[in-house]
Motif scaffolding. Structure first.
Motif, PDB file in Angstrom:
ATOM      1  N   SER A  51     -10.899   6.748 -71.474  1.00  0.00           N
ATOM      2  CA  SER A  51     -12.063   6.958 -70.611  1.00  0.00           C
ATOM      3  C   SER A  51     -12.709   8.314 -70.872  1.00  0.00           C
ATOM      4  N   TRP A  52     -11.994   9.208 -71.520  1.00  0.00           N
ATOM      5  CA  TRP A  52     -12.549  10.514 -71.886  1.00  0.00           C
ATOM      6  C   TRP A  52     -12.992  10.532 -73.346  1.00  0.00           C
ATOM      7  N   LEU A  53     -12.310   9.800 -74.195  1.00  0.00           N
ATOM      8  CA  LEU A  53     -12.591   9.828 -75.627  1.00  0.00           C
ATOM      9  C   LEU A  53     -13.768   8.942 -76.021  1.00  0.00           C
ATOM     10  N   ILE A  54     -13.776   7.711 -75.559  1.00  0.00           N
ATOM     11  CA  ILE A  54     -14.793   6.756 -75.989  1.00  0.00           C
ATOM     12  C   ILE A  54     -16.218   7.226 -75.675  1.00  0.00           C
ATOM     13  N   PRO A  55     -16.508   7.704 -74.459  1.00  0.00           N
ATOM     14  CA  PRO A  55     -17.891   8.154 -74.208  1.00  0.00           C
ATOM     15  C   PRO A  55     -18.352   9.256 -75.156  1.00  0.00           C
ATOM     16  N   SER A  56     -17.438  10.115 -75.575  1.00  0.00           N
ATOM     17  CA  SER A  56     -17.846  11.181 -76.492  1.00  0.00           C
ATOM     18  C   SER A  56     -18.131  10.652 -77.891  1.00  0.00           C
ATOM     19  N   GLU A  57     -17.658   9.446 -78.193  1.00  0.00           N
ATOM     20  CA  GLU A  57     -17.876   8.875 -79.522  1.00  0.00           C
ATOM     21  C   GLU A  57     -19.006   7.856 -79.581  1.00  0.00           C
ATOM     22  N   PRO A 117     -17.705  -1.230 -80.338  1.00  0.00           N
ATOM     23  CA  PRO A 117     -17.707  -1.153 -81.803  1.00  0.00           C
ATOM     24  C   PRO A 117     -16.721  -0.107 -82.317  1.00  0.00           C
ATOM     25  N   GLU A 118     -16.298  -0.293 -83.544  1.00  0.00           N
ATOM     26  CA  GLU A 118     -15.418   0.671 -84.205  1.00  0.00           C
ATOM     27  C   GLU A 118     -16.236   1.908 -84.567  1.00  0.00           C
ATOM     28  N   THR A 119     -15.685   3.090 -84.293  1.00  0.00           N
ATOM     29  CA  THR A 119     -16.413   4.336 -84.557  1.00  0.00           C
ATOM     30  C   THR A 119     -15.734   5.191 -85.622  1.00  0.00           C
ATOM     31  N   LYS A 120     -14.673   4.674 -86.220  1.00  0.00           N
ATOM     32  CA  LYS A 120     -13.943   5.445 -87.222  1.00  0.00           C
ATOM     33  C   LYS A 120     -14.844   5.732 -88.431  1.00  0.00           C
ATOM     34  N   GLY A 121     -14.937   7.006 -88.786  1.00  0.00           N
ATOM     35  CA  GLY A 121     -15.706   7.402 -89.958  1.00  0.00           C
ATOM     36  C   GLY A 121     -17.207   7.440 -89.746  1.00  0.00           C
ATOM     37  N   ILE A 122     -17.672   7.200 -88.528  1.00  0.00           N
ATOM     38  CA  ILE A 122     -19.104   7.215 -88.247  1.00  0.00           C
ATOM     39  C   ILE A 122     -19.494   8.605 -87.740  1.00  0.00           C
ATOM     40  N   PRO A 123     -20.423   9.283 -88.415  1.00  0.00           N
ATOM     41  CA  PRO A 123     -20.872  10.581 -87.897  1.00  0.00           C
ATOM     42  C   PRO A 123     -21.574  10.406 -86.552  1.00  0.00           C
ATOM     43  N   ASP A 125     -24.240  11.612 -85.387  1.00  0.00           N
ATOM     44  CA  ASP A 125     -25.696  11.423 -85.431  1.00  0.00           C
ATOM     45  C   ASP A 125     -26.101  10.057 -85.990  1.00  0.00           C
ATOM     46  N   LYS A 126     -25.132   9.234 -86.370  1.00  0.00           N
ATOM     47  CA  LYS A 126     -25.423   7.884 -86.900  1.00  0.00           C
ATOM     48  C   LYS A 126     -24.940   6.773 -85.972  1.00  0.00           C
ATOM     49  N   MET A 127     -24.516   7.097 -84.758  1.00  0.00           N
ATOM     50  CA  MET A 127     -24.006   6.082 -83.831  1.00  0.00           C
ATOM     51  C   MET A 127     -25.070   5.044 -83.480  1.00  0.00           C
ATOM     52  N   HIS A 128     -26.326   5.420 -83.490  1.00  0.00           N
ATOM     53  CA  HIS A 128     -27.371   4.450 -83.169  1.00  0.00           C
ATOM     54  C   HIS A 128     -27.355   3.279 -84.141  1.00  0.00           C
ATOM     55  N   VAL A 129     -26.959   3.517 -85.380  1.00  0.00           N
ATOM     56  CA  VAL A 129     -26.891   2.446 -86.377  1.00  0.00           C
ATOM     57  C   VAL A 129     -25.804   1.439 -86.004  1.00  0.00           C
ATOM     58  N   VAL A 130     -24.685   1.942 -85.485  1.00  0.00           N
ATOM     59  CA  VAL A 130     -23.586   1.057 -85.065  1.00  0.00           C
ATOM     60  C   VAL A 130     -24.074   0.109 -83.975  1.00  0.00           C
ATOM     61  N   TRP A 131     -24.806   0.651 -82.999  1.00  0.00           N
ATOM     62  CA  TRP A 131     -25.319  -0.177 -81.901  1.00  0.00           C
ATOM     63  C   TRP A 131     -26.379  -1.152 -82.399  1.00  0.00           C
ATOM     64  N   GLU A 132     -27.195  -0.729 -83.358  1.00  0.00           N
ATOM     65  CA  GLU A 132     -28.235  -1.609 -83.902  1.00  0.00           C
ATOM     66  C   GLU A 132     -27.646  -2.789 -84.660  1.00  0.00           C
ATOM     67  N   ARG A 133     -26.450  -2.639 -85.217  1.00  0.00           N
ATOM     68  CA  ARG A 133     -25.826  -3.693 -86.018  1.00  0.00           C
ATOM     69  C   ARG A 133     -24.818  -4.538 -85.243  1.00  0.00           C
ATOM     70  N   HIS A 134     -24.435  -4.107 -84.059  1.00  0.00           N
ATOM     71  CA  HIS A 134     -23.422  -4.833 -83.282  1.00  0.00           C
ATOM     72  C   HIS A 134     -23.969  -6.202 -82.861  1.00  0.00           C
ATOM     73  N   TRP A 135     -23.121  -7.227 -82.919  1.00  0.00           N
ATOM     74  CA  TRP A 135     -23.553  -8.605 -82.650  1.00  0.00           C
ATOM     75  C   TRP A 135     -24.148  -8.784 -81.265  1.00  0.00           C
ATOM     76  N   PHE A 136     -23.705  -8.045 -80.270  1.00  0.00           N
ATOM     77  CA  PHE A 136     -24.210  -8.221 -78.909  1.00  0.00           C
ATOM     78  C   PHE A 136     -25.217  -7.143 -78.528  1.00  0.00           C
TER      79      PHE A 136
END
Length: 144
Positions: A51-57, A117-123, A125-136
């Motif tokens: 609950s502390w780690l995920i929001p920061s990522e 979504p998996e955030t391993k290795g994602i900078p 400043d690029k998290m928006h790309v992860v959300w744009e590609r997530h199936w839901f």
């Protein structure tokens, strides 16, 4: 954590009966204590820090402070509600209280598997790309 909650429910259900008025032996009480300690250890190694780690990522840089603030507030509110309702639930639901919490652990696990979504290795400043590609979540996130 799920198995410990179910284990506590089984031990309490078998020893105290459906009415929850039976007496629990010393050996069964020790078993319940061990299961609860294993549960606490499992929580400390898994769900607790998340609950502390995920929001920061997961939050993009623009909304990270707001997102983490809301996350902390919701975490504290949920903790307050759980601590205030546990004893009442235990009095009314007896061993079923632990099955109730086990069910929520199952729901949380399925939610994380499907929607986080998996955030391993994602900078950061690029998290928006992860959300744009997530199936839901891509239907809620506009491409930048």
């Amino acid at each position: 954590m799920f198995l410990c909650q179910v284990g506590v429910a089984i031990v309490l259900g078998v020893t105290t009966g459906v009415s929850g008025t039976g007496h629990i032996s010393r050996d069964h009480a020790i078993l319940v204590l061990v299961l609860m300690c294993l549960y606490a250890a499992g929580f400390g190694w898994s769900w607790g820090p998340l609950s502390w780690l995920i929001p920061s990522e997961i939050f993009p840089m623009k909304i990270r402070p707001t997102g983490q603030s809301i996350s902390v507030a919701v975490n504290f509110a949920a903790t307050f509600v759980l601590s205030q309702t546990f004893l009442t639930m235990l009095c009314h639901f007896k061993f079923g209280t632990f099955l109730f919490y086990a069910g929520w652990i199952l729901v949380m696990t399925i939610f994380v598997l499907l929607f986080l979504p998996e955030t391993k290795g994602i900078p950061l400043d690029k998290m928006h790309v992860v959300w744009e590609r997530h199936w839901f979540w891509r239907r809620f996130v506009k491409e930048q």
